[in-house]
Design an enzyme around this catalytic site. Structure first.
Site, PDB file in Angstrom:
ATOM      1  N   CYS A   1      -3.950   5.846  -1.018  1.00 47.65           N
ATOM      2  CA  CYS A   1      -4.381   6.666  -2.114  1.00 47.65           C
ATOM      3  C   CYS A   1      -4.865   8.284  -1.579  1.00 47.65           C
ATOM      4  O   CYS A   1      -4.104   8.598  -1.346  1.00 47.65           O
ATOM      5  CB  CYS A   1      -6.058   5.207  -2.174  1.00 47.65           C
ATOM      6  SG  CYS A   1      -6.971   6.535  -4.224  1.00 47.65           S
TER       7      CYS A   1
ATOM      8  N   GLU B   1      -3.729  -0.529  -4.857  1.00 45.47           N
ATOM      9  CA  GLU B   1      -4.895  -1.086  -3.885  1.00 45.47           C
ATOM     10  C   GLU B   1      -6.028  -2.115  -3.604  1.00 45.47           C
ATOM     11  O   GLU B   1      -6.422  -2.207  -5.204  1.00 45.47           O
ATOM     12  CB  GLU B   1      -5.382   0.652  -3.437  1.00 45.47           C
ATOM     13  CG  GLU B   1      -6.996   0.866  -2.203  1.00 45.47           C
ATOM     14  CD  GLU B   1      -7.198   1.741  -2.643  1.00 45.47           C
ATOM     15  OE1 GLU B   1      -7.533   2.045  -1.070  1.00 45.47           O
ATOM     16  OE2 GLU B   1      -7.147   3.201  -3.463  1.00 45.47           O
TER      17      GLU B   1
ATOM     18  N   LYS C   1      -6.038   1.971   6.405  1.00 44.56           N
ATOM     19  CA  LYS C   1      -5.916   3.155   5.653  1.00 44.56           C
ATOM     20  C   LYS C   1      -6.526   3.605   6.618  1.00 44.56           C
ATOM     21  O   LYS C   1      -7.811   3.508   7.592  1.00 44.56           O
ATOM     22  CB  LYS C   1      -6.801   2.877   4.427  1.00 44.56           C
ATOM     23  CG  LYS C   1      -7.186   4.354   3.010  1.00 44.56           C
ATOM     24  CD  LYS C   1      -8.026   3.934   2.305  1.00 44.56           C
ATOM     25  CE  LYS C   1      -7.941   4.808   1.438  1.00 44.56           C
ATOM     26  NZ  LYS C   1      -8.744   4.719   0.108  1.00 44.56           N
TER      27      LYS C   1
END
Length: 263
Positions: free
Chosen positions: A148, A45, A114
């Site tokens: 994540c 990431e 995200k």
């Protein structure tokens, strides 16, 4: 169908895109040169900038142009799939935490911003949330992408699985001391959705935050079949996607769902 994977566990230099692009390319080329050559290369990431959120507007890749050009060229030249971790990407409305994935011909397979922003690192103050899930077809096989913090939201992984995903790619910057959470959540997403979870974490330290690495690949039974330590390096493993169908047939959870009762 079998796939050879290479996960690049990088130590990211916070706020230094030039150094990070150089290192990412070096690690990709080293992974591609290995014998056997990988089918898929995965990055962590925010590898282009790290969490330099106070300067993210000036550091982020404008429209993702630099990243797209570099990853597309590498994928095409070396005939590999690249799931490009995620980058800080600047657009008109702000900065996003974005994955770009490319096929063996260099064409973009999918993009994902995200969705869930992590308040403990002030992401919501500096980044824009995505508005759709991340799907792609990898060599004809459906797969999903999350980033994540997203793995704490089982609804998203389930939606991807219901859409046919047999693999879930998870780039991350998951820090100490939550290694137990990292491993448990990845295994849970694999078990409950009966799919491979391919998670590439960063390592090293940014300021006072230490990142433990432990990139891993979890099979549809929830078994960790490959795992890195805490140092920078490339994790390689071969997966057999036929196992997904076998597990889903033996324990038919998707047929036994009762979604009308889950509202």
């Amino acid at each position: 169908m079998k796939l050879k994977l290479a996960l690049l566990q990088m130590d990211i230099r916070i706020g230094e895109p030039e150094a990070n692009y150089k290192k990412a390319e070096q690690m990709m080329l080293a992974a591609i040169a290995a014998d056997p050559k990988p089918d898929v290369v995965v990055l962590p990431e925010m590898w282009n900038t790290g969490y330099a959120l106070d300067r993210i507007g000036e550091l982020a890749d404008e429209g993702g142009a630099r990243t797209r050009e570099k990853l597309s060229a590498l994928a095409r030249e070396h005939r590999v799939v690249i799931v490009g971790g995620s980058i800080a990407e600047k657009r008109e409305e702000g900065v996003y935490n974005t994955i770009h994935a490319f096929g063996r011909d260099g064409e973009e397979l999918g993009q994902y911003d995200k969705i869930h922003l992590f308040r403990l690192m002030d992401e919501e103050k500096h980044l824009q949330p995505g508005g759709r899930d991340g799907t792609l077809s990898l060599d004809g096989m459906p797969a999903g992408m999350m980033i994540c913090y997203d793995i704490r939201f089982p609804e998203l992984a389930r939606k991807l699985a219901l859409g046919g995903a047999k693999m879930l790619f998870v780039p991350a910057e998951w820090p100490n001391p939550r290694l137990h959470h990292w491993r448990t959540l990845l295994q849970a997403r694999a078990i409950e959705n009966q799919m491979y979870v391919i998670a590439c974490n960063r390592c090293g330290q940014s300021g006072s935050t230490v990142f433990f690495g432990h990139s891993m690949v979890v099979d549809p039974w929830g078994e960790v079949i490959a795992e890195s330590g805490e140092q920078e390096g490339v994790l390689t493993v071969e997966i057999d996607l036929g196992l997904v169908d076998e597990v889903r047939t033996r324990i038919p959870i998707f047929e036994d769902r009762r979604p009308s009762l889950y509202q």
